[in-house]
Design a protein around this motif. Structure first.
Motif, PDB file in Angstrom:
ATOM      1  N   ILE A 195       0.742  -1.176  -0.109  1.00 23.87           N
ATOM      2  CA  ILE A 195       0.105  -0.076  -0.032  1.00 23.87           C
ATOM      3  C   ILE A 195       0.877   1.271  -0.120  1.00 23.87           C
ATOM      4  O   ILE A 195       1.740   1.327   0.905  1.00 23.87           O
ATOM      5  N   LEU A 196       0.906   1.892  -1.057  1.00 24.79           N
ATOM      6  CA  LEU A 196       1.447   3.379  -1.072  1.00 24.79           C
ATOM      7  C   LEU A 196       0.884   4.400  -0.506  1.00 24.79           C
ATOM      8  O   LEU A 196      -0.386   4.612  -0.893  1.00 24.79           O
ATOM      9  N   THR A 197       1.395   5.174   0.606  1.00 26.80           N
ATOM     10  CA  THR A 197       0.624   6.211   1.128  1.00 26.80           C
ATOM     11  C   THR A 197       0.559   7.267   0.441  1.00 26.80           C
ATOM     12  O   THR A 197      -0.331   8.178   0.721  1.00 26.80           O
ATOM     13  N   GLY A 198       1.563   7.769  -0.652  1.00 25.52           N
ATOM     14  CA  GLY A 198       1.298   8.622  -1.416  1.00 25.52           C
ATOM     15  C   GLY A 198       2.179   9.995  -0.718  1.00 25.52           C
ATOM     16  O   GLY A 198       2.945   9.463   0.400  1.00 25.52           O
ATOM     17  N   LEU A 199       1.805  11.206  -1.183  1.00 24.28           N
ATOM     18  CA  LEU A 199       2.215  12.368  -0.675  1.00 24.28           C
ATOM     19  C   LEU A 199       1.842  13.007   0.695  1.00 24.28           C
ATOM     20  O   LEU A 199       2.218  13.625   1.201  1.00 24.28           O
TER      21      LEU A 199
ATOM     22  N   ASP B  10       5.518   4.026   3.242  1.00 19.78           N
ATOM     23  CA  ASP B  10       5.350   5.379   3.457  1.00 19.78           C
ATOM     24  C   ASP B  10       6.165   6.086   2.473  1.00 19.78           C
ATOM     25  O   ASP B  10       7.187   7.066   2.431  1.00 19.78           O
ATOM     26  N   HIS B  11       5.722   6.055   1.066  1.00 21.59           N
ATOM     27  CA  HIS B  11       6.217   6.996  -0.018  1.00 21.59           C
ATOM     28  C   HIS B  11       5.020   6.978  -1.084  1.00 21.59           C
ATOM     29  O   HIS B  11       4.324   6.411  -1.036  1.00 21.59           O
TER      30      HIS B  11
ATOM     31  N   ILE C 105      20.112  20.261  -8.926  1.00 19.72           N
ATOM     32  CA  ILE C 105      18.828  19.961  -8.626  1.00 19.72           C
ATOM     33  C   ILE C 105      18.610  18.287  -8.503  1.00 19.72           C
ATOM     34  O   ILE C 105      18.394  17.572  -7.645  1.00 19.72           O
ATOM     35  N   PHE C 106      19.260  17.823  -9.654  1.00 20.73           N
ATOM     36  CA  PHE C 106      19.198  16.208  -9.604  1.00 20.73           C
ATOM     37  C   PHE C 106      20.065  15.508  -8.606  1.00 20.73           C
ATOM     38  O   PHE C 106      19.659  14.701  -7.782  1.00 20.73           O
ATOM     39  N   PHE C 107      21.517  15.873  -8.681  1.00 22.31           N
ATOM     40  CA  PHE C 107      22.333  15.416  -8.053  1.00 22.31           C
ATOM     41  C   PHE C 107      22.325  15.691  -6.577  1.00 22.31           C
ATOM     42  O   PHE C 107      22.492  14.818  -5.703  1.00 22.31           O
ATOM     43  N   GLY C 108      22.013  16.904  -6.272  1.00 17.10           N
ATOM     44  CA  GLY C 108      21.850  17.337  -4.907  1.00 17.10           C
ATOM     45  C   GLY C 108      20.674  16.755  -4.083  1.00 17.10           C
ATOM     46  O   GLY C 108      21.118  16.265  -2.915  1.00 17.10           O
ATOM     47  N   SER C 109      19.731  16.593  -4.685  1.00 19.92           N
ATOM     48  CA  SER C 109      18.364  15.971  -4.011  1.00 19.92           C
ATOM     49  C   SER C 109      18.636  14.308  -3.865  1.00 19.92           C
ATOM     50  O   SER C 109      18.403  13.900  -2.825  1.00 19.92           O
ATOM     51  N   GLY C 110      19.354  13.714  -4.914  1.00 16.69           N
ATOM     52  CA  GLY C 110      19.642  12.185  -4.940  1.00 16.69           C
ATOM     53  C   GLY C 110      20.915  11.913  -3.838  1.00 16.69           C
ATOM     54  O   GLY C 110      20.379  11.123  -3.069  1.00 16.69           O
ATOM     55  N   ILE C 111      21.530  12.857  -3.754  1.00 18.02           N
ATOM     56  CA  ILE C 111      22.950  12.584  -2.646  1.00 18.02           C
ATOM     57  C   ILE C 111      22.022  12.663  -1.168  1.00 18.02           C
ATOM     58  O   ILE C 111      22.494  11.804  -0.654  1.00 18.02           O
ATOM     59  N   PHE C 112      21.353  13.658  -1.159  1.00 14.13           N
ATOM     60  CA  PHE C 112      20.861  13.895   0.128  1.00 14.13           C
ATOM     61  C   PHE C 112      19.784  12.739   0.529  1.00 14.13           C
ATOM     62  O   PHE C 112      19.767  12.256   1.698  1.00 14.13           O
ATOM     63  N   MET C 113      19.282  12.061  -0.291  1.00 15.74           N
ATOM     64  CA  MET C 113      18.135  10.994  -0.206  1.00 15.74           C
ATOM     65  C   MET C 113      19.066   9.755   0.265  1.00 15.74           C
ATOM     66  O   MET C 113      18.732   8.752   1.161  1.00 15.74           O
TER      67      MET C 113
ATOM     68  N   GLN D   2       9.868  14.677   4.640  1.00 19.89           N
ATOM     69  CA  GLN D   2      11.159  15.105   3.873  1.00 19.89           C
ATOM     70  C   GLN D   2      11.654  14.278   2.969  1.00 19.89           C
ATOM     71  O   GLN D   2      11.854  14.647   1.886  1.00 19.89           O
ATOM     72  N   ASP D   3      11.613  12.972   3.221  1.00 19.44           N
ATOM     73  CA  ASP D   3      12.060  11.731   2.139  1.00 19.44           C
ATOM     74  C   ASP D   3      11.013  12.004   0.858  1.00 19.44           C
ATOM     75  O   ASP D   3      11.407  12.000  -0.295  1.00 19.44           O
ATOM     76  N   ARG D   4       9.556  12.230   1.171  1.00 18.71           N
ATOM     77  CA  ARG D   4       8.575  12.215   0.140  1.00 18.71           C
ATOM     78  C   ARG D   4       9.064  13.396  -0.686  1.00 18.71           C
ATOM     79  O   ARG D   4       9.033  13.252  -2.021  1.00 18.71           O
ATOM     80  N   TRP D   5       9.036  14.683  -0.202  1.00 19.79           N
ATOM     81  CA  TRP D   5       9.361  15.811  -0.988  1.00 19.79           C
ATOM     82  C   TRP D   5      10.562  16.040  -1.713  1.00 19.79           C
ATOM     83  O   TRP D   5      10.835  16.502  -2.769  1.00 19.79           O
ATOM     84  N   ILE D   6      11.754  15.402  -0.931  1.00 21.94           N
ATOM     85  CA  ILE D   6      12.997  15.166  -1.749  1.00 21.94           C
ATOM     86  C   ILE D   6      12.987  14.513  -2.797  1.00 21.94           C
ATOM     87  O   ILE D   6      13.631  14.743  -3.825  1.00 21.94           O
ATOM     88  N   ALA D   7      12.125  13.231  -2.704  1.00 26.32           N
ATOM     89  CA  ALA D   7      11.916  12.306  -3.895  1.00 26.32           C
ATOM     90  C   ALA D   7      11.473  13.218  -5.148  1.00 26.32           C
ATOM     91  O   ALA D   7      11.638  12.825  -6.301  1.00 26.32           O
ATOM     92  N   VAL D   8      10.442  14.055  -4.710  1.00 24.38           N
ATOM     93  CA  VAL D   8       9.656  14.693  -5.697  1.00 24.38           C
ATOM     94  C   VAL D   8      10.662  15.508  -6.570  1.00 24.38           C
ATOM     95  O   VAL D   8      10.643  15.654  -7.768  1.00 24.38           O
ATOM     96  N   MET D   9      11.678  16.177  -5.916  1.00 29.32           N
ATOM     97  CA  MET D   9      12.749  17.132  -6.713  1.00 29.32           C
ATOM     98  C   MET D   9      13.464  16.278  -7.892  1.00 29.32           C
ATOM     99  O   MET D   9      13.446  16.732  -8.948  1.00 29.32           O
ATOM    100  N   TYR D  10      13.838  14.938  -7.229  1.00 29.69           N
ATOM    101  CA  TYR D  10      14.586  14.187  -8.277  1.00 29.69           C
ATOM    102  C   TYR D  10      14.079  13.355  -9.200  1.00 29.69           C
ATOM    103  O   TYR D  10      14.365  13.013 -10.458  1.00 29.69           O
ATOM    104  N   ALA D  11      12.738  13.007  -8.898  1.00 33.80           N
ATOM    105  CA  ALA D  11      11.838  12.175  -9.681  1.00 33.80           C
ATOM    106  C   ALA D  11      10.953  12.704 -10.595  1.00 33.80           C
ATOM    107  O   ALA D  11      10.509  12.259 -11.570  1.00 33.80           O
ATOM    108  N   VAL D  12      10.386  14.125  -9.974  1.00 32.76           N
ATOM    109  CA  VAL D  12       9.343  14.837 -10.900  1.00 32.76           C
ATOM    110  C   VAL D  12       9.730  16.183 -11.437  1.00 32.76           C
ATOM    111  O   VAL D  12       9.415  16.180 -12.509  1.00 32.76           O
ATOM    112  N   ILE D  13      10.485  16.996 -10.511  1.00 31.40           N
ATOM    113  CA  ILE D  13      10.932  18.179 -10.948  1.00 31.40           C
ATOM    114  C   ILE D  13      11.892  18.393 -12.082  1.00 31.40           C
ATOM    115  O   ILE D  13      12.011  19.095 -12.858  1.00 31.40           O
ATOM    116  N   ALA D  14      12.884  17.604 -11.782  1.00 31.75           N
ATOM    117  CA  ALA D  14      14.199  17.412 -12.689  1.00 31.75           C
ATOM    118  C   ALA D  14      13.668  17.166 -14.129  1.00 31.75           C
ATOM    119  O   ALA D  14      13.864  17.892 -14.999  1.00 31.75           O
TER     120      ALA D  14
END
Length: 312
Positions: free
Chosen positions: A12-16, A174-175, A249-257, A269-281
């Motif tokens: 079950i994916l909890t979503g954002l 939880d993602h 943007i891509f590497f910064g969020s990816g390394i942090f995650m 925090q993990d959810r929205w960091i993932a949005v940066m490299y998975a969606v925004i980039a």
């Protein structure tokens, strides 16, 4: 931890967000982002195919990056949109494995494709007389194929290690997609090996490619500083600034995650960091490379003019 064998058929994916009143807003926002990202990257591909002035190594890599971005964002967002609109947050065990594999394959490939693009810019600025010889068609293809091979190895390693381990009874991820950190939390076995593999292999992929990008840009900056012409410096910086924005943007969020210790991970925090490299980039790619690129603007303008002439 004691190893317990559970038969897990779905997660079950909890979503954002856990607040159902936000679902409509999130659906509209991410549908818009996904649509714009797909259309923008498709436009870059079409412009490359139809424009003779874009038949250069730089735009060859950019086109391949656009193709990659379409698959990359499509590995996560459509399922999230489906969950938001249908209200069904489940994903099958096999579907989760496929999603993780796809996301890691395209994400890891993008790391080294960005490094290849930085290498291309390095040769264009630091070795202009040898640029066409070094960055020949064969070299460009080797860089692309090599990026996919690295991505494939990384994806197979993490997906196999995660989904051949024993899961506990908990099914809630939880993602908003099947990613490594939230899935590791559901394992019954000792996760030390999983965490070490994430740290070292992800480090080799993400940090390794980031260092290659940095080496290229350090040499580029050194070369630019030796240019006496102000207009020359400005032109050289402009050709690299757009690429460096995506890289940051891509590497910064990816390394942090992926490079943080497990204890420092927090849910929101993990959810929205993932949005940066998975969606925004992937969304920024067509805007940064087309709106700030004069060659791409000219190509789009010529294509539109040709279509208008043809339609008359």
């Amino acid at each position: 931890m004691k190893k317990v064998n559970y038969t897990i058929t779905y997660f079950i994916l909890t979503g954002l967000s856990d607040h159902s009143e936000l679902y409509l807003f999130l659906f509209i926002m991410f549908l818009l982002i996904y649509t714009v990202s797909i259309i923008g990257n498709v436009c870059i591909i079409i412009a490359y195919k139809l424009s003779h002035n874009l038949q250069t190594p730089m735009y060859f890599h950019l086109t391949n990056l656009s193709i990659l971005e379409i698959f990359y964002i499509s590995s996560t967002v459509p399922k999230m949109l489906s969950n938001l609109v249908m209200g069904n947050k489940t994903i099958s065990f096999q579907g989760c494995a496929i999603q993780m594999f796809s996301f890691l394959l395209f994400g890891s490939t993008e790391c080294y494709m960005l490094a290849a693009m930085a290498y291309d810019r390095y040769n264009a600025i630091c070795n202009p007389l040898l640029y066409n010889i070094i960055m020949n068609r064969g070299m460009c293809i080797k860089l692309i194929v090599g990026s996919y091979i690295i991505g494939l190895v990384n994806a197979l390693t993490h997906t196999t290690l995660t989904f051949t381990s024993s899961f506990c009874g908990a099914k809630k991820i939880d993602h908003f997609f099947c990613d490594i950190p939230p899935l590791i939390k559901l394992l019954c076995t000792d996760t030390w090996i999983n965490e070490m593999v994430v740290f070292f292999i992800s480090g080799a992929v993400v940090v390794g490619s980031f260092l290659l990008v940095m080496i290229s840009y350090i040499n580029i900056i050194k070369t630019i500083l030796t240019i006496h012409s102000t207009s020359g410096k400005k032109k050289a910086f402009s050709t690299c600034s757009s690429h460096f924005t995506v890289v940051t943007i891509f590497f910064g969020s990816g390394i942090f995650m992926y490079m943080r210790p497990k204890s420092s991970h927090t849910l929101d925090q993990d959810r929205w960091i993932a949005v940066m490299y998975a969606v925004i980039a992937p969304l920024l790619n067509p805007f940064i490379y087309s709106l700030r690129n004069s060659d791409m603007k000219i190509a789009f303008r010529n294509i539109v003019n040709q279509l208008m002439v043809t339609s008359k």
